[in-house]
Design a protein around this motif. Sequence first.
Motif, PDB file in Angstrom:
ATOM      1  N   ASP A 100     -37.821 -15.114  53.574  1.00 46.60           N
ATOM      2  CA  ASP A 100     -39.239 -14.773  53.370  1.00 46.60           C
ATOM      3  C   ASP A 100     -39.477 -14.323  51.937  1.00 46.60           C
ATOM      4  O   ASP A 100     -40.463 -14.700  51.307  1.00 46.60           O
ATOM      5  CB  ASP A 100     -39.666 -13.657  54.339  1.00 46.60           C
ATOM      6  CG  ASP A 100     -39.797 -14.165  55.771  1.00 46.60           C
ATOM      7  OD1 ASP A 100     -39.750 -15.411  55.961  1.00 46.60           O
ATOM      8  OD2 ASP A 100     -39.911 -13.349  56.694  1.00 46.60           O
ATOM      9  N   ARG A 101     -38.565 -13.513  51.443  1.00 45.55           N
ATOM     10  CA  ARG A 101     -38.714 -13.017  50.068  1.00 45.55           C
ATOM     11  C   ARG A 101     -38.560 -14.163  49.064  1.00 45.55           C
ATOM     12  O   ARG A 101     -39.228 -14.190  48.032  1.00 45.55           O
ATOM     13  CB  ARG A 101     -37.688 -11.917  49.796  1.00 45.55           C
ATOM     14  CG  ARG A 101     -37.939 -11.201  48.501  1.00 45.55           C
ATOM     15  CD  ARG A 101     -37.111  -9.947  48.332  1.00 45.55           C
ATOM     16  NE  ARG A 101     -37.373  -9.355  47.031  1.00 45.55           N
ATOM     17  CZ  ARG A 101     -38.322  -8.470  46.772  1.00 45.55           C
ATOM     18  NH1 ARG A 101     -39.092  -8.057  47.746  1.00 45.55           N
ATOM     19  NH2 ARG A 101     -38.500  -7.998  45.550  1.00 45.55           N
ATOM     20  N   GLN A 104     -41.801 -15.886  48.920  1.00 46.59           N
ATOM     21  CA  GLN A 104     -42.778 -15.081  48.153  1.00 46.59           C
ATOM     22  C   GLN A 104     -42.552 -15.251  46.651  1.00 46.59           C
ATOM     23  O   GLN A 104     -43.499 -15.387  45.887  1.00 46.59           O
ATOM     24  CB  GLN A 104     -42.622 -13.605  48.501  1.00 46.59           C
ATOM     25  CG  GLN A 104     -43.177 -13.222  49.861  1.00 46.59           C
ATOM     26  CD  GLN A 104     -42.745 -11.811  50.263  1.00 46.59           C
ATOM     27  OE1 GLN A 104     -42.266 -11.030  49.447  1.00 46.59           O
ATOM     28  NE2 GLN A 104     -42.900 -11.493  51.542  1.00 46.59           N
ATOM     29  N   LYS A 105     -41.289 -15.280  46.264  1.00 51.50           N
ATOM     30  CA  LYS A 105     -40.977 -15.412  44.843  1.00 51.50           C
ATOM     31  C   LYS A 105     -41.366 -16.800  44.329  1.00 51.50           C
ATOM     32  O   LYS A 105     -41.866 -16.948  43.227  1.00 51.50           O
ATOM     33  CB  LYS A 105     -39.485 -15.157  44.613  1.00 51.50           C
ATOM     34  CG  LYS A 105     -39.128 -13.685  44.543  1.00 51.50           C
ATOM     35  CD  LYS A 105     -37.679 -13.510  44.251  1.00 51.50           C
ATOM     36  CE  LYS A 105     -37.285 -12.157  43.760  1.00 51.50           C
ATOM     37  NZ  LYS A 105     -37.958 -11.547  42.661  1.00 51.50           N
ATOM     38  N   THR A 107     -43.711 -18.698  45.530  1.00 54.34           N
ATOM     39  CA  THR A 107     -45.168 -18.736  45.455  1.00 54.34           C
ATOM     40  C   THR A 107     -45.649 -18.036  44.188  1.00 54.34           C
ATOM     41  O   THR A 107     -46.515 -18.545  43.474  1.00 54.34           O
ATOM     42  CB  THR A 107     -45.771 -18.038  46.706  1.00 54.34           C
ATOM     43  OG1 THR A 107     -45.214 -18.655  47.858  1.00 54.34           O
ATOM     44  CG2 THR A 107     -47.275 -18.159  46.719  1.00 54.34           C
TER      45      THR A 107
END
Lengths: 111, 134
Positions: A100-101, A104-105, A107
């Motif tokens: 998930d992280r 996010q990175k 994106t």
Amino acid sequence: MIGEEVQIFGFGSFFRDLKTYNDIDLLLLHRDLSPCSRQFAIACKRGLGGSGLKLHITMLSSPEEKSLGFIESSRAKKIHTIRRDEIDEGIQRLLKIIKDRTEQKLTAATK
Amino acid sequence: MAAHNSEYPWLSYYGNYRFFEDRMREHSKVTLVERLETGHYRLVRSSGPDLVVFICECYSFGASEYDEVIENIGPVNAVVISSNWCGYALDFKMDCMNSDVGIFTIGEFMAALNLKDFWTYLSPQQKKDLERRK
């Protein structure tokens, strides 16, 4: 031993507010220097192997960490706990946190 | 912190052990440095049995990492930490000392090689730390 657990800490560029990173640094903090505790940490590390993620895993017992001050010096943050009685689920949850992280990175980097 | 190799056995990111090899070849008590495999050496000494040494370059070298080394390459006489950012805990060193295994930085290992019971070598700071605990 049912009560055995490993606390997972993240540190390095991946866990800071940076868009880019080289690898994903994890600290597996296990209870003590007993063979049981050490082997559980190794089992967790092996469980994380083959995830396809660029993981760099450090293992330390709590007394060793206290002696080295590793968490403070690396500015590591606790992100998860894996318990012996749910090791597979714990590993999968940890991998999801990391994936998930990663998204996010990605994106953030494309904005 | 600089990057290091992610795969066991946490060898030098650059695969370069020249610094360690050069220091060992310079040492008056070492007559031969034999590279068994990457990061894994046999040292022949002018006196005393040969030593099997594992070189580690990692963020920290702990008891679990030691177990992994033994599982992968078998018993060693010493582990030498080959990076400035890598450390180890004194309690772990003392634990290994009970099994006649030494845990050192390169500087400590250079000094330890002058001792018959090389695994017992403690740096001045480690001696102070142990004294403080009493």
